[in-house]
Design a protein around this motif. Structure first.
Motif, PDB file in Angstrom:
ATOM      1  N   TRP A 116       0.820  -1.204   0.000  1.00 50.27           N
ATOM      2  CA  TRP A 116       0.000   0.000   0.000  1.00 50.27           C
ATOM      3  C   TRP A 116       0.860   1.261   0.000  1.00 50.27           C
ATOM      4  O   TRP A 116       0.396   2.329   0.384  1.00 50.27           O
ATOM      5  CB  TRP A 116      -0.912   0.002   1.225  1.00 50.27           C
ATOM      6  N   GLY A 117       2.111   1.146  -0.419  1.00 47.53           N
ATOM      7  CA  GLY A 117       3.006   2.288  -0.405  1.00 47.53           C
ATOM      8  C   GLY A 117       3.288   2.841  -1.775  1.00 47.53           C
ATOM      9  O   GLY A 117       2.514   3.633  -2.329  1.00 47.53           O
ATOM     10  N   TYR A 145      -4.978   9.975   1.191  1.00 43.10           N
ATOM     11  CA  TYR A 145      -5.869   8.834   1.428  1.00 43.10           C
ATOM     12  C   TYR A 145      -5.081   7.523   1.508  1.00 43.10           C
ATOM     13  O   TYR A 145      -5.398   6.648   2.314  1.00 43.10           O
ATOM     14  CB  TYR A 145      -6.914   8.752   0.322  1.00 43.10           C
ATOM     15  N   ILE A 146      -4.070   7.394   0.663  1.00 40.62           N
ATOM     16  CA  ILE A 146      -3.234   6.193   0.723  1.00 40.62           C
ATOM     17  C   ILE A 146      -2.494   6.113   2.058  1.00 40.62           C
ATOM     18  O   ILE A 146      -2.278   5.024   2.604  1.00 40.62           O
ATOM     19  CB  ILE A 146      -2.249   6.175  -0.459  1.00 40.62           C
ATOM     20  N   ALA A 147      -2.136   7.277   2.607  1.00 41.60           N
ATOM     21  CA  ALA A 147      -1.429   7.300   3.890  1.00 41.60           C
ATOM     22  C   ALA A 147      -2.269   6.686   5.008  1.00 41.60           C
ATOM     23  O   ALA A 147      -1.723   6.122   5.963  1.00 41.60           O
ATOM     24  CB  ALA A 147      -1.039   8.729   4.248  1.00 41.60           C
ATOM     25  N   VAL A 148      -3.580   6.759   4.911  1.00 43.69           N
ATOM     26  CA  VAL A 148      -4.439   6.138   5.918  1.00 43.69           C
ATOM     27  C   VAL A 148      -4.279   4.620   5.874  1.00 43.69           C
ATOM     28  O   VAL A 148      -4.157   3.958   6.918  1.00 43.69           O
ATOM     29  CB  VAL A 148      -5.910   6.547   5.690  1.00 43.69           C
ATOM     30  N   PHE A 149      -4.248   4.042   4.679  1.00 45.86           N
ATOM     31  CA  PHE A 149      -4.027   2.609   4.555  1.00 45.86           C
ATOM     32  C   PHE A 149      -2.647   2.212   5.074  1.00 45.86           C
ATOM     33  O   PHE A 149      -2.498   1.187   5.744  1.00 45.86           O
ATOM     34  CB  PHE A 149      -4.178   2.184   3.089  1.00 45.86           C
ATOM     35  N   VAL A 150      -1.648   3.026   4.743  1.00 40.55           N
ATOM     36  CA  VAL A 150      -0.288   2.720   5.200  1.00 40.55           C
ATOM     37  C   VAL A 150      -0.207   2.815   6.721  1.00 40.55           C
ATOM     38  O   VAL A 150       0.502   2.034   7.370  1.00 40.55           O
ATOM     39  CB  VAL A 150       0.720   3.674   4.532  1.00 40.55           C
ATOM     40  N   PHE A 495     -11.947   5.851  -5.572  1.00 37.12           N
ATOM     41  CA  PHE A 495     -10.906   5.276  -6.421  1.00 37.12           C
ATOM     42  C   PHE A 495      -9.820   4.609  -5.587  1.00 37.12           C
ATOM     43  O   PHE A 495      -9.394   3.484  -5.885  1.00 37.12           O
ATOM     44  CB  PHE A 495     -10.300   6.377  -7.310  1.00 37.12           C
ATOM     45  N   VAL A 496      -9.378   5.263  -4.524  1.00 35.51           N
ATOM     46  CA  VAL A 496      -8.318   4.701  -3.682  1.00 35.51           C
ATOM     47  C   VAL A 496      -8.820   3.446  -2.975  1.00 35.51           C
ATOM     48  O   VAL A 496      -8.093   2.440  -2.867  1.00 35.51           O
ATOM     49  CB  VAL A 496      -7.830   5.763  -2.676  1.00 35.51           C
ATOM     50  N   ALA A 497     -10.063   3.472  -2.489  1.00 36.05           N
ATOM     51  CA  ALA A 497     -10.589   2.311  -1.776  1.00 36.05           C
ATOM     52  C   ALA A 497     -10.672   1.086  -2.680  1.00 36.05           C
ATOM     53  O   ALA A 497     -10.422  -0.044  -2.242  1.00 36.05           O
ATOM     54  CB  ALA A 497     -11.960   2.636  -1.189  1.00 36.05           C
ATOM     55  N   VAL A 498     -11.030   1.284  -3.945  1.00 35.45           N
ATOM     56  CA  VAL A 498     -11.101   0.157  -4.881  1.00 35.45           C
ATOM     57  C   VAL A 498      -9.703  -0.264  -5.327  1.00 35.45           C
ATOM     58  O   VAL A 498      -9.400  -1.464  -5.424  1.00 35.45           O
ATOM     59  CB  VAL A 498     -11.979   0.527  -6.094  1.00 35.45           C
ATOM     60  N   LEU A 499      -8.830   0.691  -5.589  1.00 37.44           N
ATOM     61  CA  LEU A 499      -7.501   0.378  -6.107  1.00 37.44           C
ATOM     62  C   LEU A 499      -6.683  -0.430  -5.117  1.00 37.44           C
ATOM     63  O   LEU A 499      -5.969  -1.372  -5.500  1.00 37.44           O
ATOM     64  CB  LEU A 499      -6.768   1.673  -6.461  1.00 37.44           C
ATOM     65  N   LEU A 500      -6.768  -0.126  -3.829  1.00 36.81           N
ATOM     66  CA  LEU A 500      -5.930  -0.782  -2.833  1.00 36.81           C
ATOM     67  C   LEU A 500      -6.476  -2.132  -2.383  1.00 36.81           C
ATOM     68  O   LEU A 500      -5.921  -2.752  -1.484  1.00 36.81           O
ATOM     69  CB  LEU A 500      -5.739   0.124  -1.617  1.00 36.81           C
ATOM     70  N   THR A 503      -3.712  -5.024  -4.486  1.00 36.03           N
ATOM     71  CA  THR A 503      -2.274  -4.855  -4.658  1.00 36.03           C
ATOM     72  C   THR A 503      -1.532  -6.120  -4.235  1.00 36.03           C
ATOM     73  O   THR A 503      -2.043  -6.909  -3.427  1.00 36.03           O
ATOM     74  CB  THR A 503      -1.764  -3.668  -3.828  1.00 36.03           C
ATOM     75  N   PRO A 504      -0.333  -6.356  -4.750  1.00 33.50           N
ATOM     76  CA  PRO A 504       0.428  -7.551  -4.342  1.00 33.50           C
ATOM     77  C   PRO A 504       0.847  -7.469  -2.879  1.00 33.50           C
ATOM     78  O   PRO A 504       0.578  -6.490  -2.170  1.00 33.50           O
ATOM     79  CB  PRO A 504       1.637  -7.536  -5.286  1.00 33.50           C
ATOM     80  N   ALA A 505       1.510  -8.515  -2.421  1.00 37.96           N
ATOM     81  CA  ALA A 505       1.988  -8.568  -1.042  1.00 37.96           C
ATOM     82  C   ALA A 505       3.071  -7.523  -0.812  1.00 37.96           C
ATOM     83  O   ALA A 505       3.748  -7.063  -1.737  1.00 37.96           O
ATOM     84  CB  ALA A 505       2.520  -9.964  -0.714  1.00 37.96           C
ATOM     85  N   SER A 506       3.232  -7.163   0.447  1.00 35.14           N
ATOM     86  CA  SER A 506       4.191  -6.120   0.806  1.00 35.14           C
ATOM     87  C   SER A 506       5.625  -6.622   0.689  1.00 35.14           C
ATOM     88  O   SER A 506       5.941  -7.745   1.104  1.00 35.14           O
ATOM     89  CB  SER A 506       3.921  -5.641   2.231  1.00 35.14           C
ATOM     90  N   VAL A 507       6.480  -5.768   0.130  1.00 32.39           N
ATOM     91  CA  VAL A 507       7.898  -6.113   0.019  1.00 32.39           C
ATOM     92  C   VAL A 507       8.596  -5.982   1.374  1.00 32.39           C
ATOM     93  O   VAL A 507       9.654  -6.576   1.595  1.00 32.39           O
ATOM     94  CB  VAL A 507       8.576  -5.217  -1.036  1.00 32.39           C
TER      95      VAL A 507
END
Length: 552
Positions: A116-117, A145-150, A495-500, A503-507
């Motif tokens: 999610w980064g 908005y992405i920062a909330v997921f992170v 858009f952010v809620a659907v896009l995230l 995503t693949p697994a975290s590195v």
């Protein structure tokens, strides 16, 4: 295919091309330019501790307002929902498919954590510059908005302790575990355990019945026949004869070398039979050898350890010119020699001192003091408190240029901090993608392809990047149409809620696993990540196109 559909697909695919180029450069850098892990570690430290926190801080201060800060709750709710789905799917995969012993807990971490980064941030930076978004505001708003997921992912990984699960895979008892039983046999055992929990009354009655039988046997054994006066008299006589015989036998054993078994009293035989069912025979006498030993040695000093062996044996110093001369009494214990001319050192106390209260509190506070968490917390404060926000950006109603005067360059007093954050934050996204490519360039080809868990790899890829996005997309659409959590006018939030969701697994899990593994590798995890990132250009493009279609 209509022109509008083609435009949506191209907008979704364009950021994917940019990401794949950066990842490819990382692979080439590793293969051709000897980009070793120690160099990658330095770049990752720079990105995670300086660049990415500054990027998020600048985006949050610019984008968040007292009006749209209420989006924090719905976005955090979706992040937790996606983590829960990932955990459930990981448990299903581990139950149905074969998972290697060194990835029994790592697969659960993979299900919960997602990238999610840098990946969604790169997509938002590209997509938000065109319709249906507003390039002047939605770019920073999307990053915020992405920062909330992170934030949710970081709290789950470190303060809540999920990173420790990566270390559980490398415990000795876990690696030495046998191959798991077949699925049908495992569930058969579990059903039996459930039945024993559901029907405890029957098991309790069976235990009481067995206990009653044991009590009856004990009562039968304890009941002794009533003795008559003549039996009592004969018993006293037999005891007198026993003691006399014992004294005679002991004297004979002290004088001669032959040692025979002694006569045992009848009452001792009865007690032994009640206790263990075996007759008692007295051990052979060792009195003569013991007395001869004590007469030829010196007494044991009171400072001798209780568990010392070889007590009272004379020490011989091999370095002495006269080795036959006796040294102070000593004993051998674990390869060490105890000298009893000095008192034995007392054992240290087993009760360790309790840590102070401040140390206990800081143990839970320190994870929130990392640069990343500090940037998010400061970003929320500076974006919602209007007087503070007016120090950084312009356009704050009632404060900018009036109550908070501008600097001589007609900018807010602390605008240079925002410029620095934007300048340093710009290297976060490309740097992270290059590091991702470098990690793929160091992957090793498995020695035995039969041991690769292909079923689990395909299952996790399908669950994370196909099944979860389908569920998440319909869930977000339902929230948008039937609640006020995702208003239609806030297109970037939807858009952010659907896009995230896909995503693949975290590195980051790759780095953590390498740190916890004693060999410093993460081969099993790398095989899982490889397929997900190979499928990323296709699946992420499709998901971004669906998200654009939903918000239009």
């Amino acid at each position: 295919m209509t022109t509008e559909t083609g435009a949506i697909i191209y907008k979704a695919f364009a950021p994917t091309i940019k990401m794949m180029i950066c990842i490819g450069l990382g692979i080439v850098l590793t293969k051709r330019c000897n980009f070793q892990p120690i160099y990658a570690k330095g770049v990752s430290i720079l990105s995670l501790n300086i660049s990415l926190p500054l990027l998020i801080f600048g985006s949050m201060v610019t984008a968040f307002t007292p009006e749209n800060i209420k989006a924090f709750g719905p976005l955090a709710m979706m992040a937790i929902f996606y983590q829960f789905l990932g955990l459930v799917f990981a448990l299903i995969t581990r139950e149905i498919c074969y998972v290697p012993p060194d990835f029994q807990y790592g697969i659960l971490v993979m299900g919960v954590l997602s990238n999610w980064g840098n990946l969604p941030t790169a997509v938002v930076y590209t997509v938000a510059k065109g319709s249906p978004f507003d390039p002047s505001t939605d770019t920073e708003l999307g990053v915020a908005y992405i920062a909330v997921f992170v934030l949710v992912m970081t709290v789950t990984l470190f303060p809540l302790g999920m990173h420790k699960m990566c270390a559980w895979d490398f415990r000795e008892e876990n690696l030495a575990r046998d191959k798991p039983l077949p699925l049908r046999q495992r569930w058969s055992q579990r059903f039996e355990s459930i039945k024993s929990i559901i029907r405890p009354a029957k098991i309790k009655s069976d235990d009481e019945e067995q206990q009653g039988e044991k009590s009856h046997d004990s009562a039968t054994t304890l009941s002794a026949p009533t003795a008559s006066p003549s039996d009592v008299l004969s018993r006293h006589r037999s005891e007198h004869d026993y003691h006399k015989s014992a004294r005679t036998t002991s004297t004979t054993d002290m004088e001669g070398d032959a040692e025979d078994g002694d006569i045992v009293a009848p009452d001792l035989v009865y007690r032994a039979r009640f206790a263990g069912g075996a007759d008692v025979t007295r051990k052979k006498s060792r009195a003569s050898s013991f007395h001869s030993l004590m007469e030829s040695t010196r007494p044991i000093p009171p400072t001798a350890p209780l568990d010392a062996v070889g007590i009272a044996e004379p020490c011989q110093d091999p370095t002495s010119p006269e080795p036959d001369i006796l040294q102070p009494v000593c004993s051998r214990h674990g390869g060490e020699t105890y000298n009893y001319h000095h008192p034995a050192t007392p054992a240290p106390s087993i009760h360790a001192a309790k840590p102070p209260l401040k140390k206990k509190i800081m143990k839970y506070v320190n994870p929130f003091l990392s640069p990343f968490m500090a940037a998010i917390i400061l970003g929320i404060i500076c974006s919602t408190v209007q007087p503070i926000k007016a120090l950084f950006v312009t356009g704050v109603p009632g404060w900018s240029g009036t109550r908070i005067p501008n600097a001589p360059n007609d900018e807010p007093p602390l605008a240079f901090i925002m410029d620095t954050a934007t300048f340093l934050g710009s290297i976060s996204i490309p740097g992270g993608l290059v590091l991702l490519g470098a990690s793929f360039g160091r992957l090793k080809v498995p020695k035995n392809w039969n041991e690769v868990p292909f079923a689990a790899i395909f299952a996790m890829t399908a669950f994370k990047m196909i099944v979860t996005p389908i569920i998440g997309t319909f869930f977000v659409i339902g929230l948008r149409d039937h609640t006020s959590l995702y208003p239609k006018e806030d297109k970037m939030r939807t858009f952010v809620a659907v896009l995230l969701s896909g995503t693949p697994a975290s590195v980051n899990q790759l780095v953590i696993t390498q740190l916890y593994n004693p060999h410093g590798t993460a081969d099993t995890l790398s095989t899982f990540l490889a397929l997900q990132y190979i499928m990323m250009p296709i699946l992420s493009t499709a998901l971004a196109a669906i998200a654009l279609f939903v918000v239009k």
